[in-house]
Motif scaffolding. Structure first.
Motif, short mmCIF file in Angstrom:
data_model
loop_
_atom_site.label_atom_id
_atom_site.label_comp_id
_atom_site.label_asym_id
_atom_site.label_seq_id
_atom_site.Cartn_x
_atom_site.Cartn_y
_atom_site.Cartn_z
N UNK A 293 0.83 -1.21 0.00
CA UNK A 293 0.00 0.00 0.00
C UNK A 293 0.86 1.26 0.00
N UNK A 294 1.96 1.25 0.75
CA UNK A 294 2.86 2.41 0.75
C UNK A 294 3.49 2.61 -0.62
N UNK A 295 3.79 1.51 -1.30
CA UNK A 295 4.40 1.62 -2.63
C UNK A 295 3.44 2.24 -3.64
N UNK A 296 2.14 2.12 -3.38
CA UNK A 296 1.14 2.70 -4.28
C UNK A 296 1.28 4.22 -4.37
N UNK A 297 1.71 4.84 -3.28
CA UNK A 297 1.81 6.30 -3.24
C UNK A 297 3.25 6.80 -3.32
N UNK A 298 4.21 5.89 -3.40
CA UNK A 298 5.61 6.32 -3.40
C UNK A 298 6.39 5.76 -4.59
N UNK A 299 5.68 5.18 -5.57
CA UNK A 299 6.34 4.60 -6.73
C UNK A 299 5.33 4.51 -7.87
N UNK A 300 5.69 3.76 -8.90
CA UNK A 300 4.79 3.57 -10.03
C UNK A 300 3.88 2.36 -9.85
N UNK A 301 3.78 1.83 -8.63
CA UNK A 301 3.01 0.61 -8.41
C UNK A 301 1.55 0.76 -8.83
N UNK A 302 0.95 1.91 -8.54
CA UNK A 302 -0.45 2.11 -8.91
C UNK A 302 -0.65 1.92 -10.41
N UNK A 303 0.27 2.44 -11.21
CA UNK A 303 0.20 2.28 -12.66
C UNK A 303 0.30 0.81 -13.04
N UNK A 304 1.18 0.07 -12.38
CA UNK A 304 1.38 -1.34 -12.69
C UNK A 304 0.22 -2.22 -12.22
N UNK A 305 -0.64 -1.68 -11.37
CA UNK A 305 -1.77 -2.45 -10.85
C UNK A 305 -3.06 -2.17 -11.60
N UNK A 306 -2.97 -1.61 -12.80
CA UNK A 306 -4.16 -1.25 -13.58
C UNK A 306 -5.11 -2.43 -13.80
N UNK A 307 -4.54 -3.63 -13.93
CA UNK A 307 -5.36 -4.81 -14.24
C UNK A 307 -6.37 -5.11 -13.14
N UNK A 308 -6.10 -4.67 -11.90
CA UNK A 308 -7.03 -4.92 -10.81
C UNK A 308 -8.38 -4.26 -11.07
N UNK A 309 -8.35 -3.09 -11.71
CA UNK A 309 -9.61 -2.42 -12.05
C UNK A 309 -10.38 -3.23 -13.08
N UNK A 310 -9.68 -3.78 -14.07
CA UNK A 310 -10.33 -4.62 -15.08
C UNK A 310 -10.95 -5.84 -14.43
#
Length: 287
Positions: A133-150
């Motif tokens: 969760x911390x990496x979501x706001x401190x790196x590009x992890x959110x971008x790499x997790x796009x598939x979760x929305x799909x």
């Protein structure tokens, strides 16, 4: 335990288990991720058996034919953790715990909540939930997790698997799967009806407080991450140390995709064995 465990029951569900290796070996529980089943550990398990360990690789909730409840609520992390705790209770002694992908998320919580049942933890690919969760706001992890929305669009992936199997196969190949892994996915997940249950783990995420799902881990722990993982960035792996109070080490595998148990089973087994130590103490060591 002198008998094999082919199945176990919990909460009214029946789970399949691949119980292999020396019958008197120290137990290692291997938790698979998405979109795989217990068979994904076969190559790693062979190395652990050679070292004297007995392995238990369950088909988890949503994957075992007898454990596919409808809806999202049954797939919240606490329910997944309780399933694994029930297996460990059935085994009857503390285990070495290993988890890959979603299996790692469950393993982190099991180790945090049931430390007396866990000898060691090896988490593969996925960082501690707090670090993720911390990496979501401190790196590009959110971008790499796009598939979760799909995956959270009801029916979308199920439709793609039926209407565009070739395109889905291409996507899996791009993630690092080889042709045989894609065929196994088609057979064990799509054709066997496990895809909706596997996707339900993602669809239950809005109902789960990941931050509260796993506290700090006190058992000896190894985190294994690979540089060619298309879904998980290095930041989460680096932050994980903050959430482990026991002995901790981070292993980085270079040039390996997300599918570490399949692509580098010998290297992963070595990391697991380095964490577990020998299956049985050497009698000569105390001489």
């Amino acid at each position: 335990m002198s008998q094999r465990i082919d199945t176990f029951t919990h909460a009214g569900f029946e789970f399949l288990v691949r119980d292999t290796g020396p019958i008197d070996g120290v137990p290692v529980v291997l938790l698979h991720g998405f979109p795989q089943r217990g068979s994904s550990w076969d190559k790693v398990a062979a190395h652990l058996h050679a070292a004297g360990f007995r392995t238990f690789a369950p088909d988890q909730r949503g994957y075992s034919p007898g454990a596919r409840p409808k809806g999202r609520k049954p797939y919240r992390v606490p329910e997944l953790v309780a399933d694994v705790a029930a297996l460990i209770e059935r085994i009857g002694e503390p285990v070495h715990l290993v988890g890959h992908d979603w299996g790692a998320i469950v393993a982190w919580s099991v180790a945090a909540e049931h430390p007396d049942s866990i000898r060691t933890l090896t988490a593969v690919s996925v960082a501690h939930p707090g670090a993720f969760l911390k990496s979501m706001t401190s790196s590009t992890q959110l971008f790499h997790s796009w598939y979760m929305a799909l995956f959270n669009i009801t029916g979308a992936m199920e439709l793609i698997s039926r209407r565009a199997p070739r395109q889905l196969a291409v996507a899996l190949r791009r993630s690092g799967m080889d042709a045989e892994m894609v065929r196994t996915f088609q057979r064990e997940i799509v054709e066997d009806g496990a895809l909706p249950g596997g996707l339900a783990w993602y669809r239950a995420l809005p109902l789960t407080d990941l931050r509260a799902s796993a506290g700090k881990v006190a058992v000896p722990t190894t985190m294994v991450w690979s540089t060619d993982d298309v879904a998980l960035v290095r930041k989460g792996a680096e932050l994980t140390e903050r959430f482990v109070t026991g002995d901790y080490r981070l292993e980085i595998l270079h040039g390996v995709s997300h599918w570490i148990p399949d692509q580098a089973p010998d290297v992963l087994a070595e990391a697991i064995l380095d964490r577990t130590g020998p299956a049985r103490p050497d009698p000569a060591a105390g001489a």
